[in-house]
Enzyme design. Sequence first.
Site, PDB file in Angstrom:
ATOM      1  N   PHE A 217     101.666  39.138  -9.908  1.00  0.00           N
ATOM      2  CA  PHE A 217     102.236  40.389  -9.409  1.00  0.00           C
ATOM      3  C   PHE A 217     103.750  40.269  -9.262  1.00  0.00           C
ATOM      4  O   PHE A 217     104.253  39.246  -8.774  1.00  0.00           O
ATOM      5  CB  PHE A 217     101.688  40.715  -8.014  1.00  0.00           C
ATOM      6  CG  PHE A 217     100.204  40.893  -7.915  1.00  0.00           C
ATOM      7  CD1 PHE A 217      99.632  42.150  -8.043  1.00  0.00           C
ATOM      8  CD2 PHE A 217      99.374  39.803  -7.652  1.00  0.00           C
ATOM      9  CE1 PHE A 217      98.254  42.315  -7.916  1.00  0.00           C
ATOM     10  CE2 PHE A 217      98.004  39.955  -7.523  1.00  0.00           C
ATOM     11  CZ  PHE A 217      97.440  41.220  -7.660  1.00  0.00           C
ATOM     12  N   ASP A 218     104.463  41.322  -9.637  1.00  0.00           N
ATOM     13  CA  ASP A 218     105.828  41.500  -9.177  1.00  0.00           C
ATOM     14  C   ASP A 218     105.751  41.919  -7.709  1.00  0.00           C
ATOM     15  O   ASP A 218     104.685  42.296  -7.213  1.00  0.00           O
ATOM     16  CB  ASP A 218     106.505  42.567 -10.030  1.00  0.00           C
ATOM     17  CG  ASP A 218     107.930  42.867  -9.583  1.00  0.00           C
ATOM     18  OD1 ASP A 218     108.603  41.939  -9.085  1.00  0.00           O
ATOM     19  OD2 ASP A 218     108.354  44.024  -9.720  1.00  0.00           O
ATOM     20  N   GLY A 219     106.881  41.867  -7.005  1.00  0.00           N
ATOM     21  CA  GLY A 219     106.882  42.235  -5.594  1.00  0.00           C
ATOM     22  C   GLY A 219     107.250  43.686  -5.359  1.00  0.00           C
ATOM     23  O   GLY A 219     106.393  44.536  -5.100  1.00  0.00           O
TER      24      GLY A 219
END
Length: 374
Positions: A217-219
């Site tokens: 996941f990106d944040g």
Amino acid sequence: MSGSSPDKEQPADEASAGKGLPEEEEAAGAELDWEAAKAAYESLASTKRPRPPKPQNAITVAVSSRALFDMVEERKIYEEQGLEKYVEYQQANENVTLKPGPAFSLVKALEQVNSRLRELYPDDEELFDIVLMTNNHAQVGVRLINSINHYGLLIERFCMTGGKTPIGYLKAYLTNLYLSADSEKVQEAIEAGIAAATLFTGNKNVPYDDKQLRVAFDGDAVLFSDESEIIVKEHGLDRFFEHEQINENKPLAQGPLKGFLEDLGRLQKKFYIKNERLDAPIRTYLVTARSAASSGARVLKTLRSWGVQIDEALFLAGAPKGPVLAKIRPHIFFDDQMFHIEGARQLGTIAAHVPYGIGQKYNKSKLKDSSAKN
């Protein structure tokens, strides 16, 4: 709206008739329906397929047919020759197995997790449930079923809407995550409050771990809201770093994929309880362009405040994500920025674009070009 005004009074008997059954009776009826369906399924003595979990207990992942299978040629026929020729082609080739698409390896990994969970918890129904959610016509269904059975996929629930958008059915199917190759439908789902992403195939064939589900996941604007990203876009990095340090102990608001990370975390804990932490078939990654020293603490403290554990956190301080992802080899990587999606694809990662937040102002033209090639 059509019909009578919402403010108009109705006779008592008509009003109660319009409301239908009380919630308790409706829930009881649904439970009886499920028990009857379960009994019917289990009465099929010849079946060797595991019984699907009860929808309200499951983590439902809805995938489109073009996400699950490679249907580039079929799509071309539809766009160039029309619907009738498309359906005719699909029927003529219904015994020709479709090739895997971008969601295929992910679905196999989800089913591997289910297999392990069934070994440890035979009666537990908190499992992944894969639903094929497609606007294909029912006449195309035979080829889809044949292809699913050819690969031994455990997909029992279908939604084929005959050319209509399937978005309205996502909530009815209790969907936790929707994956599609159609960016417009994904945008509709996000706007309806459903976690969703547009899938893009990697430009290289890479091997995936068939024993461990890996999700990256990106944040910002994926797990978290876009509040910090707005500051970067509007005021620059220096102001962003200052803002993050001042608000280090204030949790970030949630983004569209927070719920799915929590779902993965709950399943991970089931393996930890059985002393399977080192051999757990789920591993999660945070791959963010943030810098650890100047803006990483708030991210980690936010995850802690949510009670969510992430297995690996990689702060890249603006460096390209593609090489790190090529090392991880996730079954799926979620990001809101198309330049990160493209960088990941170039090195073989299956990437999923989340159309959420301020970054979408800069993504529209790139997303249109990439969707056309997908």
